[in-house]
Design an enzyme around this catalytic site. Sequence first.
Site, PDB file in Angstrom:
ATOM      1  N   MET A   1      77.660 -20.611  -6.987  1.00  0.00           N
ATOM      2  CA  MET A   1      79.106 -20.575  -7.189  1.00  0.00           C
ATOM      3  C   MET A   1      79.797 -21.140  -5.960  1.00  0.00           C
ATOM      4  O   MET A   1      79.484 -20.774  -4.828  1.00  0.00           O
ATOM      5  CB  MET A   1      79.566 -19.138  -7.459  1.00  0.00           C
ATOM      6  CG  MET A   1      81.062 -18.996  -7.661  1.00  0.00           C
ATOM      7  SD  MET A   1      81.636 -19.938  -9.096  1.00  0.00           S
ATOM      8  CE  MET A   1      83.323 -20.257  -8.603  1.00  0.00           C
TER       9      MET A   1
ATOM     10  N   GLU B   1      77.401 -27.721  -5.415  1.00  0.00           N
ATOM     11  CA  GLU B   1      78.373 -26.720  -4.935  1.00  0.00           C
ATOM     12  C   GLU B   1      79.173 -27.252  -3.753  1.00  0.00           C
ATOM     13  O   GLU B   1      80.368 -26.985  -3.634  1.00  0.00           O
ATOM     14  CB  GLU B   1      77.654 -25.421  -4.556  1.00  0.00           C
ATOM     15  CG  GLU B   1      76.821 -24.812  -5.664  1.00  0.00           C
ATOM     16  CD  GLU B   1      77.564 -24.655  -6.979  1.00  0.00           C
ATOM     17  OE1 GLU B   1      78.789 -24.421  -6.965  1.00  0.00           O
ATOM     18  OE2 GLU B   1      76.915 -24.786  -8.042  1.00  0.00           O
TER      19      GLU B   1
ATOM     20  N   HIS C   1      81.885 -29.570  -4.935  1.00  0.00           N
ATOM     21  CA  HIS C   1      82.986 -28.829  -5.549  1.00  0.00           C
ATOM     22  C   HIS C   1      84.135 -28.579  -4.558  1.00  0.00           C
ATOM     23  O   HIS C   1      85.265 -28.315  -4.996  1.00  0.00           O
ATOM     24  CB  HIS C   1      82.496 -27.478  -6.066  1.00  0.00           C
ATOM     25  CG  HIS C   1      82.217 -27.455  -7.539  1.00  0.00           C
ATOM     26  ND1 HIS C   1      83.064 -27.987  -8.482  1.00  0.00           N
ATOM     27  CD2 HIS C   1      81.172 -26.930  -8.233  1.00  0.00           C
ATOM     28  CE1 HIS C   1      82.562 -27.788  -9.687  1.00  0.00           C
ATOM     29  NE2 HIS C   1      81.406 -27.167  -9.571  1.00  0.00           N
TER      30      HIS C   1
END
Length: 861
Positions: A274, A309, A312
């Site tokens: 995440m 990630e 992102h």
Amino acid sequence: MESTETLTKTNPKTTYLKDYKIPPFLIETVNLEFNLNETKTLVKSTMVVSQNPKSDPHHNLILQGEALKLLSVKLNNKLLDTKDYELTDKLLILYDVPAQFDLEIQTEINPLKNTALSGLYVSNNNFCTQCESEGFRRITYFLDRPDVMARYSVTIIAKEKNYPILLSNGNKVGSGKLDEGRHFVKWEDPFKKPSYLFALVAGDFDVLNDEFITDSRRKVTLQIFVEKGNKDKAQFAMQAVKKAMRWDEEAFGREYDLDIYMIVAVSDFNFGAMENKGLNIFNTKYILANPATATDQDYLHIESVIAHEYCHNWSGNRITCRDWFQLSLKEGLTIFRDQSFTADTTSKTVARIQDVSALRNAQFPEDAGPLAHSVQPDSYMEINNFYTSTIYNKGAEVIRMMQTILGTSLFRKGMDLYFQRNDGHAVTIEEFVRAMEDASSMDLKQFRLWYSQAGTPILTITDNYNPSEQIYRLTITQSCPSTPGQAKKLPMDIPVKIGLLNPEGKEVANDLLRVQKETETFEFKNMKEKPIPSLLRGFSAPVKVDYDYDDKMLLFLFENDTDPFNAWEAGQQFALRLILKSEGTPKIPKTYFSALKNVIEKMQDDKLLLAQMLTLPSENYIAEQMKTIDMDRIHAAREFILLEIATHLKNDFLGLYKKSSRMEIADRALKNVSLTYLMLLPDYKAMGVAQFKDSIAKNMTDTLAALKSLSNLEVPERAQVLDEFYTTFKDDALVVDKWFSVQAISKLPNTLEEVKKLTQHPAFDFKNPNKVYALIVAFTHQNLVRFHNLNGEGYSFLGDMILKVDAINPHVAARLVRPFTAFKQYDKTRQVLMKAQLERILATASLSDNVYELVEKSLGV
């Protein structure tokens, strides 16, 4: 004043894109204080809230919240009475609020009880969070939607002995000691973010420290936090972080923006990782590695997920999505970016093969089934069900097609414009496409259909050669099957890369064709003889191609195509044709074995690609090509072809096996493909045992390759090597996951009974997603012939597992449902058996929204 999960089933509400409205209120700042306790964590949230000037006036503030105990609410420092608000199981509604106000909410939560792993929970005695997509509402009442962006300040209080490390987003701005052995740390994030990017971690970790010097010469502190005893396994991940940071600067001009970048690896996590701003939380699977415990594929996946990630930070964090219907804006774009990273840093062709294989094995079936949806869906019941291959992988292909149409230079210009215009905002897919149009001066109106139309387009291609005119013509007709809610499809804008080869294998033409009409014809002049077409080179669009290649043409392209991806594709299509044409034993022409031998001789300098060239299509991909899926026929035909290849090329594989002894990825890939073939023959069991013994506790790639082959044999050595593997690695959870998976995908007839026994093994835990994925998902998603046994026992087992896991973790349970969603594509007997399980699941009173939506859509009720 307690809000709890509903225990009786009510049908979930459908959310529609057309109903989107801007938020009536905005939150400027959020100050969070966490007083951590495993069973009783107190959360105080202090917010500055104001009416949104762009919205119509609203008198009531509606906040989302789930599984919370509300302790108090203060508005402008005044304690509210219960008559001032309404509390339901999912909402807190404050009446008659002013245009601007301070709001303080205190809640109590039980992280230890949170087995859904959404919100704040406990993993291996450490606290961590997962807030995407709607987990923040399980921490405190909030405007839990991505278009509400605020600045966060977070104070974490905990017992120092148990939780010496306290982390959150942004920069650390304070810390200190408190009474009773407690301490605190304060964090501030200078950037506005939506609630789904909030993160908190507290625990006792080992930490690996490093630093990165940016292109502008700024120093960024890098830290990877791992569970105690795993620090030595984080070294590769740290190098991957620095590699990704440098690549993003060079490829996209994106520099990291905080002074610190942190990663925490936890054992219990629903996803791979995440991207929380400045504090990424990872599944341990995508951080921990050393040669003895991780395969070469594990290393590649670690690099890929870390790049994803990290990327992102700009495509997801700095610019986020306005609403969840825009999910592919961040996920499809970031998958494209991490795939580009992998292609640039490894083998471009092999990376492309793996990306396309993943798309075909997961997304194409999704497009062909009851769960088909567009890259930008128009509705959903449960947003967590839309973290799909369509959103991610097909979304990435849509971005790739834009790059193909614009060219790399104009595409990069469009990316720069997108970042420049939208930094710090929550935006839509339309903003991205418009930036590409403005940067390139191209009209992408028709191209936008890729975002709104579901289904996999089919290109039916015919050709004609006129020898007197020396003109070769390709006629391309596009069509797309109907999908739920979309019967009529409009023609798409499809980039089709092609090459033309003469009979000697020389490339005489190549071009990019933009197919924009239902039927178009393209001419190629000065063709002295009829060429052999190499179509959809590099898989330039996520479509299916229907062209009447004969066997001779496919084998010619397999051996001679100047585009290596299409050479691989020709081999896949030839093998696929052998399997699909077979009613009994496949008839394999000798020319196939000759072509394989020729490819082996010609490709000695590219062993990584050669390993792919020698690999047959997966059973999942083969099944997707059949109108009525016959798993017994697929499995039998594929196994027969594998055995015939092994028999005819035995000496070739022996030679490759002996030559591939260097400790490099490409050598191991080719060596282990050779071993897999040789182990199908009766005289090579000892070779597998010897490789297992030589490599165990030294090189997991070689160990696992040998173990997989041995697990398919009914011999005494099978149990011996499985026992030795477990005994050697029983204290390493990730390697034990491999042990579960090897047994789950075994071809032996009693595999289901073994899987059932393994669910009772002391190392198995239904609460741990990795364990469920390693055993249950591996069996039901990969071992198709055993799962789809005509006795229906596999279906009953999966039905039991879905209901059991749904009571623990609905997100993981929804992952289990997928094999049932295509039940209408099987024979009548299997349809009845699978439908019975779906109906049994749907009749369960306490079914989660996650599982309900998938089952309901699969049944079509």
